[in-house]
Every structure is written in structure tokens, then in C-alpha cells.
Design an enzyme around this catalytic site. Structure first.
Site, PDB file in Angstrom:
ATOM      1  N   LYS A 233       0.790  -1.234   0.000  1.00 11.34           N
ATOM      2  CA  LYS A 233       0.000   0.000   0.000  1.00 11.34           C
ATOM      3  C   LYS A 233       0.827   1.293   0.000  1.00 11.34           C
ATOM      4  CE  LYS A 233      -3.272  -1.292  -0.628  1.00 11.34           C
ATOM      5  NZ  LYS A 233      -3.579  -2.147  -1.823  1.00 11.34           N
TER       6      LYS A 233
ATOM      7  N   GLY B 209       2.476   2.412  -3.011  1.00 10.85           N
ATOM      8  CA  GLY B 209       2.722   2.910  -4.366  1.00 10.85           C
ATOM      9  C   GLY B 209       3.247   1.830  -5.296  1.00 10.85           C
TER      10      GLY B 209
ATOM     11  N   HIS C 293       7.957  -7.246  -2.063  1.00  9.51           N
ATOM     12  CA  HIS C 293       7.749  -6.576  -0.771  1.00  9.51           C
ATOM     13  C   HIS C 293       8.802  -7.057   0.250  1.00  9.51           C
ATOM     14  CE1 HIS C 293       4.022  -4.726  -1.992  1.00  9.51           C
ATOM     15  NE2 HIS C 293       3.307  -5.815  -1.975  1.00  9.51           N
TER      16      HIS C 293
ATOM     17  N   ARG D  91      -7.933   3.226  -5.003  1.00  4.80           N
ATOM     18  CA  ARG D  91      -8.948   3.752  -4.078  1.00  4.80           C
ATOM     19  C   ARG D  91      -9.065   5.233  -4.318  1.00  4.80           C
ATOM     20  NH1 ARG D  91      -9.502   5.743   1.205  1.00  4.80           N
ATOM     21  NH2 ARG D  91      -7.250   6.049   1.267  1.00  4.80           N
TER      22      ARG D  91
END
Ligand code: PPS
Length: 345
Positions: free
Chosen positions: A97, A99, A159, A311
């Protein structure tokens, strides 16, 4: 919920035999690291979130044990043992979350601009639009990557914290680009995302609860601050190899940050390209507006889940959700953790 089988791959569907083969491979990986994983500290947070701590960071464990564990600590262990980076590879790294989707889009559009045209007339057929940024750039530690390493076409994302990256990524000459985001905005984005994933009929997670977990570092690939620090320090020690970007700066000055990114990954724009508007076309193709229009609300077909990555796409939305007390707590943690480091929060 479970992700579609080919969620992170450019293959829309696979045969039953292929599905069987990939499950068999994942079972082998699960079995290989079973004892190692069993020995790790664990937190069973709720039915959707079972984490274990490995090399200082929290991860899902088990590929199919939990609903949304497309990533797992077993994958990281397998990569650490087996993955061989090439000097020409580019890794796009991030916390969740922060980018990731944006960076993947930009990296893919830049590096593939000779193959996939980025002028407006070609947007409708560009893979970022016809598939999705996550299909175009696979996560290294995802189940589909482990099953299909040939997807690795030189541009991958992850990640995984810097300190747990496979050794060959650290020691080879490849490039690593990290995107950092204000932790408060990241937390709000994560909270919304986790509730969007919750399709099992259970009641939404309260912000208080997600805040508590985040504060304690108990989010996948967390603690958030340690993740950023690892890449930030690496960017200082090896500036030619690790680039540290921020979501906020990318928003503020997208054009110049995109040029900086292109140059870092060895694909600088020529003067001619700058003059003919190519940079601007990439900026617009990869913009929140364009990508969210293309993917948000698309509930049909194999890419039905892509809309969940879009979002609001703005800076500072956290002030609309966090209490003054929460902001104070997070700022204090960041101040202490980032002390002496030029990392924004
Ligand atoms: N193209 C583009 N431009 C700007 N912002 C964008 C873009 N794509 C996604 N987003 C916003 O990034 C947030 C999702 O983060 P990630 O992409 O890291 O999510 S994930 O980890 O891959 O699941 C999430 O942020 P929030 O809107 O604050 O929730 C997305 O809306």
C-alpha cells in the site's frame, strides 16, 4: 476469499494439468521449509491474518492455509536458497500500500516503450490497460512467480525487506527501486484494502484494531519503519544500485521523478522523446485517473480483482480517518525510528 489462480501472471487461465503441477511444486516448497517455519514466532491475529516472524519481519505463512496468503514466508526462504538475479534485472520494492501498483506501471511502461507504444492512440491495447500492472510485473515472492520463473523478463517487484532479499540480488549489479509512503496514509490504505478483501461475511476490521497492529509492526512485511530504513540505508551506501523514491514526491513532481526513474533503470529518455511528449504520455498512462478508470469497477473476467488496487490515490487522506492521538503516536514512532535519517513521515 481466494485470488484467481493466475492473479499475478500474464496468463489468463491455465489448464487443470498446469494447475496440478503448480500445486505440487508449492507443496514441495511447503514441505521443505515446514520445520523452519514451525520454529518461528507466530501471531494468530484473526481468521484472515496469521503471521510469523522471520529475520525481524512479519509474514503470512503457508500458501493455501489462509485465504489471501498468495505471498508466504516459505516463498522468501525458497528464493533465498534458489533465486539468481541477473545484472540486468530491475527490482521494484515497496511496503504494501505504498505505491507498488504505480511504480510497477511506470517501470513497465518505461522499459517496454519500444515494444508497447505509449502514445494515447495505443493506450487501449497497452498491457497495463488490457491486463493490469500486477500482471505485467510479477511479485518475486508470489506463488505464480515461483511456479513460472520464466515470467521474469528482467522487471520484477517485491515486498521483501532489503535485509532478507536473496543474496544474488544484493551482490549482483542489478538495480533496485524502492517506493516509500507516509506511514499514516499507508495505514489508512491498508485498512481499507484489508476490509475490501474481507469477503467472508465477517464484520469489517475496526480502524482502532488495524492501528494497534500497525503500531506494533504487526502487518505483512512489517514493521513498516524497519522496512523503509533497510532500503533507505542501502540507497545511501549504494546510490548507483538502490534508488529511494517517495509516493509524495512522485505525486508532487511526477514528470521529473519519472525521468529520474528512467535514467536510474538504464532507460533514459532521449531529447527527442522529451520533445515529442513521450514522458508526459507515460505519466498520463500510469496516472491514477487512467489506470483506475481502466480497472476500477471491472468485475468481470479473469482480472476482476484489479480494481482493488485503486482507491483514492492522494496524499494526506489519513487526516480524514486518524484521531489526533493516533497521529501523535505514529509521528512519535517515526521520529524515533527515523532519527538521523532523511525519511519523510
Ligand atoms: N497510478 C497510481 N497513482 C497514484 N496512486 C495510486 C496509483 N495506483 C494505485 N495507487 C494508490 O496506491 C495505493 C495502493 O498501494 P499499492 O499499489 O502499494 O498496493 S499493493 O501493495 O500493491 O496492494 C492506494 O492508495 P489509497 O488510495 O490511499 O488507498 C491506491 O489508490
Amino acid at each position: 476469499m481466494s485470488f484467481p489462480v493466475a492473479f499475478y501472471s500474464p496468463v489468463a487461465s491455465i489448464t487443470q494439468d498446469e494447475e496440478k503441477a503448480r500445486k505440487a511444486k508449492m507443496a514441495i516448497i511447503m514441505e521443505r521449509y515446514k520445520d523452519k517455519v514451525l520454529a518461528l514466532p507466530r501471531k494468530e491475529i484473526d481468521t484472515n491474518l496469521h503471521l510469523c516472524k522471520y529475520e525481524g519481519f512479519w509474514y503470512h505463512h503457508g500458501f493455501w492455509l489462509h485465504s489471501n496468503a498468495n505471498f508466504s514466508v516459505e516463498a522468501i526462504m525458497a528464493l533465498q536458497d534458489e533465486f539468481q538475479a541477473l545484472p540486468t534485472d530491475v527490482f521494484l520494492s515497496s511496503q504494501v500500500k505504498s505505491g507498488t501498483t504505480w511504480l510497477k506501471s511506470l517501470g513497465f511502461a518505461i522499459l517496454n516503450r519500444a515494444k508497447f507504444k505509449i502514445d494515447k492512440d495505443s493506450w487501449a491495447t497497452h498491457p497495463l490497460i488490457t491486463t493490469s500492472p500486477h500482471d505485467c510485473v510479477p511479485f518475486l515472492e508470489s506463488e505464480s512467480f515461483l511456479n513460472n520463473p520464466s515470467y521474469a523478463n528482467g522487471l520484477m517487484s517485491t515486498h521483501i525487506p532489503y535485509t532478507s532479499l536473496p543474496q544474488s540480488i544484493i551482490s549482483s549489479d542489478c538495480r533496485i527501486v524502492y517506493i516509500h509512503r507516509n506511514p499514516k496514509d499507508m495505514l489508512i490504505s491498508l485498512w481499507h484494502f484489508m476490509n475490501t478483501l474481507r469477503e467472508d461475511g465477517s464484520s469489517p476490521t475496526k480502524l482502532d484494531d488495524t492501528f494497534e497492529l500497525f503500531r506494533k509492526g504487526l502487518t505483512p512485511n512489517g514493521p513498516f519503519w524497519d522496512h523503509a530504513i533497510g532500503y533507505y540505508k542501502a540507497s545511501l551506501e549504494r546510490p548507483n544500485k538502490v534508488l529511494f523514491l517517495t509516493y509524495e514526491k512522485l505525486k508532487e513532481d511526477t514528470y521529473n521523478e519519472v525521468k529520474r526513474l528512467a535514467s536510474f533503470i538504464g532507460s533514459s529518455f532521449t531529447k527527442e522523446e522529451e520533445d515529442d511528449g513521450s514522458v508526459q504520455e507515460i505519466v498520463e498512462l500510469c496516472s491514477f485517473k487512467k489506470l483506475s478508470e481502466a480497472h476500477k469497477g471491472n468485475k468481470d473476467g479473469s482480472h476482476s480483482s484489479n480494481g482493488i488496487y485503486f482507491r483514492k490515490g492522494i496524499v494526506g487522506d489519513s487526516v480524514n480517518y486518524l484521531t489526533t492521538e493516533m497521529i501523535k503516536t505514529l509521528d512519535e514512532i517515526a521520529k524515533e525510528k527515523f532519527d538521523g535519517l532523511n525519511i519523510s513521515f
